[in-house]
Design a protein around this motif. Sequence first.
Motif, PDB file in Angstrom:
ATOM      1  N   GLN A  94       0.834  -1.194   0.000  1.00 33.44           N
ATOM      2  CA  GLN A  94       0.000   0.000   0.000  1.00 33.44           C
ATOM      3  C   GLN A  94       0.874   1.251   0.000  1.00 33.44           C
ATOM      4  N   HIS A  95       0.499   2.253  -0.782  1.00 30.78           N
ATOM      5  CA  HIS A  95       1.251   3.491  -0.866  1.00 30.78           C
ATOM      6  C   HIS A  95       0.556   4.572  -0.038  1.00 30.78           C
ATOM      7  N   VAL A  96       1.341   5.339   0.699  1.00 40.03           N
ATOM      8  CA  VAL A  96       0.828   6.368   1.598  1.00 40.03           C
ATOM      9  C   VAL A  96       1.554   7.675   1.314  1.00 40.03           C
ATOM     10  N   ASN A  97       0.815   8.762   1.370  1.00 35.75           N
ATOM     11  CA  ASN A  97       1.372  10.092   1.189  1.00 35.75           C
ATOM     12  C   ASN A  97       1.676  10.679   2.570  1.00 35.75           C
ATOM     13  N   PHE A  98       2.952  10.679   2.970  1.00 37.69           N
ATOM     14  CA  PHE A  98       3.364  11.197   4.279  1.00 37.69           C
ATOM     15  C   PHE A  98       3.581  12.705   4.179  1.00 37.69           C
ATOM     16  N   ILE A  99       2.971  13.457   5.096  1.00 36.32           N
ATOM     17  CA  ILE A  99       3.191  14.897   5.210  1.00 36.32           C
ATOM     18  C   ILE A  99       3.716  15.154   6.617  1.00 36.32           C
ATOM     19  N   VAL A 100       4.972  15.590   6.713  1.00 37.99           N
ATOM     20  CA  VAL A 100       5.654  15.705   8.000  1.00 37.99           C
ATOM     21  C   VAL A 100       5.992  17.168   8.257  1.00 37.99           C
ATOM     22  N   LEU A 101       5.597  17.656   9.414  1.00 34.51           N
ATOM     23  CA  LEU A 101       5.871  19.036   9.794  1.00 34.51           C
ATOM     24  C   LEU A 101       7.113  19.086  10.679  1.00 34.51           C
ATOM     25  N   ASP A 102       8.065  19.925  10.266  1.00 37.52           N
ATOM     26  CA  ASP A 102       9.299  20.144  11.029  1.00 37.52           C
ATOM     27  C   ASP A 102       9.202  21.510  11.703  1.00 37.52           C
ATOM     28  N   PRO A 103       8.804  21.558  12.974  1.00 34.38           N
ATOM     29  CA  PRO A 103       8.567  22.850  13.618  1.00 34.38           C
ATOM     30  C   PRO A 103       9.845  23.446  14.203  1.00 34.38           C
ATOM     31  N   ILE A 104       9.798  24.750  14.459  1.00 33.17           N
ATOM     32  CA  ILE A 104      10.878  25.389  15.202  1.00 33.17           C
ATOM     33  C   ILE A 104      10.665  25.117  16.682  1.00 33.17           C
ATOM     34  N   SER A 105      11.632  25.516  17.507  1.00 36.52           N
ATOM     35  CA  SER A 105      11.529  25.271  18.937  1.00 36.52           C
ATOM     36  C   SER A 105      10.305  25.971  19.506  1.00 36.52           C
ATOM     37  N   ASN A 106       9.693  25.344  20.490  1.00 42.78           N
ATOM     38  CA  ASN A 106       8.419  25.833  21.005  1.00 42.78           C
ATOM     39  C   ASN A 106       8.556  27.149  21.776  1.00 42.78           C
ATOM     40  N   GLU A 107       9.765  27.472  22.256  1.00 39.91           N
ATOM     41  CA  GLU A 107       9.915  28.725  22.991  1.00 39.91           C
ATOM     42  C   GLU A 107       9.766  29.941  22.079  1.00 39.91           C
ATOM     43  N   PHE A 108       9.874  29.733  20.737  1.00 43.02           N
ATOM     44  CA  PHE A 108       9.702  30.831  19.788  1.00 43.02           C
ATOM     45  C   PHE A 108       8.303  30.837  19.171  1.00 43.02           C
ATOM     46  N   LYS A 109       7.376  30.133  19.784  1.00 42.57           N
ATOM     47  CA  LYS A 109       6.069  29.937  19.173  1.00 42.57           C
ATOM     48  C   LYS A 109       4.977  30.342  20.149  1.00 42.57           C
ATOM     49  N   ALA A 110       3.927  30.993  19.635  1.00 42.48           N
ATOM     50  CA  ALA A 110       2.788  31.356  20.461  1.00 42.48           C
ATOM     51  C   ALA A 110       1.959  30.115  20.788  1.00 42.48           C
ATOM     52  N   GLU A 111       1.186  30.211  21.874  1.00 39.54           N
ATOM     53  CA  GLU A 111       0.417  29.057  22.331  1.00 39.54           C
ATOM     54  C   GLU A 111      -0.613  28.620  21.304  1.00 39.54           C
ATOM     55  N   ASN A 112      -1.289  29.581  20.663  1.00 42.40           N
ATOM     56  CA  ASN A 112      -2.304  29.217  19.688  1.00 42.40           C
ATOM     57  C   ASN A 112      -1.692  28.584  18.441  1.00 42.40           C
ATOM     58  N   GLU A 113      -0.470  28.982  18.070  1.00 40.73           N
ATOM     59  CA  GLU A 113       0.198  28.373  16.920  1.00 40.73           C
ATOM     60  C   GLU A 113       0.552  26.918  17.207  1.00 40.73           C
ATOM     61  N   PHE A 114       1.033  26.666  18.405  1.00 41.67           N
ATOM     62  CA  PHE A 114       1.353  25.289  18.784  1.00 41.67           C
ATOM     63  C   PHE A 114       0.091  24.438  18.847  1.00 41.67           C
ATOM     64  N   ARG A 115      -1.003  25.019  19.351  1.00 45.00           N
ATOM     65  CA  ARG A 115      -2.278  24.296  19.426  1.00 45.00           C
ATOM     66  C   ARG A 115      -2.788  23.953  18.026  1.00 45.00           C
ATOM     67  N   ASP A 116      -2.666  24.885  17.094  1.00 43.58           N
ATOM     68  CA  ASP A 116      -3.117  24.631  15.719  1.00 43.58           C
ATOM     69  C   ASP A 116      -2.347  23.479  15.087  1.00 43.58           C
ATOM     70  N   GLN A 117      -1.051  23.401  15.339  1.00 46.46           N
ATOM     71  CA  GLN A 117      -0.249  22.331  14.752  1.00 46.46           C
ATOM     72  C   GLN A 117      -0.599  20.970  15.347  1.00 46.46           C
ATOM     73  N   ILE A 118      -0.917  20.940  16.640  1.00 46.01           N
ATOM     74  CA  ILE A 118      -1.335  19.684  17.269  1.00 46.01           C
ATOM     75  C   ILE A 118      -2.643  19.195  16.657  1.00 46.01           C
ATOM     76  N   LEU A 119      -3.586  20.104  16.456  1.00 45.13           N
ATOM     77  CA  LEU A 119      -4.876  19.719  15.885  1.00 45.13           C
ATOM     78  C   LEU A 119      -4.759  19.338  14.416  1.00 45.13           C
ATOM     79  N   TRP A 120      -3.766  19.872  13.729  1.00 49.78           N
ATOM     80  CA  TRP A 120      -3.571  19.538  12.312  1.00 49.78           C
ATOM     81  C   TRP A 120      -3.069  18.114  12.127  1.00 49.78           C
ATOM     82  N   ALA A 121      -2.225  17.651  13.024  1.00 47.89           N
ATOM     83  CA  ALA A 121      -1.533  16.368  12.844  1.00 47.89           C
ATOM     84  C   ALA A 121      -2.441  15.187  13.152  1.00 47.89           C
ATOM     85  N   ASP A 122      -2.135  14.062  12.497  1.00 51.13           N
ATOM     86  CA  ASP A 122      -2.799  12.789  12.785  1.00 51.13           C
ATOM     87  C   ASP A 122      -2.084  12.012  13.887  1.00 51.13           C
TER      88      ASP A 122
END
Length: 301
Positions: free
Chosen positions: A81-109
């Motif tokens: 079976q073939h799968v399309n992997f989409i991988v997010l490489d984030p920057i360190s969390n100390e440079f990220k707002a709370e809502n941005e980190f929350r959005d990325q968590i909800l985006w991921a499977d």
Amino acid sequence: MNTTKCWSAPGDKTVLDYTSLRKLSIGMKSPLPIFRVLILGASSVGKTALIVRFATRRFIGDYDSTSERIYQCQRSLLDSQHVNFIVLDPISNEFKAENEFRDQILWADAYLLLYSVTDQSSLDEVDRMRFLINYTKRSRYREKNLFSSAGESVAFLVGNKDDVFGERMISYEMGLARSRELNCSAFFEISVRESVDAPAKIFRDLYETWNQTQQYYSLRPQVLAQDASSKLQLRSRLQNNRSISLQQSISPTSSGRSSSEGEISPRLKRKLLPHIRAKQFLIGLSQQNLEEYGDSNAELK
């Protein structure tokens, strides 16, 4: 099928917010199943190196950590079976707002929690990441009034840099124990620098685990409904059997019914025995009172 693509944060942005992630996901139209993965961990634990090793099978030691990137690659699994992997490489969390980190968590499977075996603080950071994942997922489920379970947040714990001898601070046993404490689905300890096949196995196992979890929770409402219906039918059947047995034991045997049909089961006899004895006692007591009453009347005459 080894096609690999990479996108960076648009414009002057350094963080891929939910809008950007959604636009990129929509633009990646593919007939293949899409699997979104978010890698979390402290700085310098090898997040980008792990993704690039999986996507290109190459190892590069130095990366630009000031901007987030998203990688897309198509891979075949063991069952062809073939799968399309989409991988997010984030920057360190100390440079990220709370809502941005929350959005990325909800985006991921699913999630990969990465730490370095040479850095104790990176393992402590994993604890915080896992807590934020569970908290964010459960908050979203409560908002939508949906069923929530920590088992739905599929995450693997991965220890990196096990090839660095003499600097290890976290043993394999410590990492395995922490994986169980965090309710991670699997634990790996690898060297991204030395290993080529280990990253591919991690991503493929992550997809298999997530896919099985999705199938379980998609079937769970049907299973629960069937179980509830079966339990109601069984309860109704037992109540009917008990009422029939009780009627047969109390009502006298009809003339057209044989004595064997009116017999009471031993189990029912044991249940009814105290009541029968009490009734016999009352009948005997009433007869004794009648006899004494008759004797007293005879003496008066």
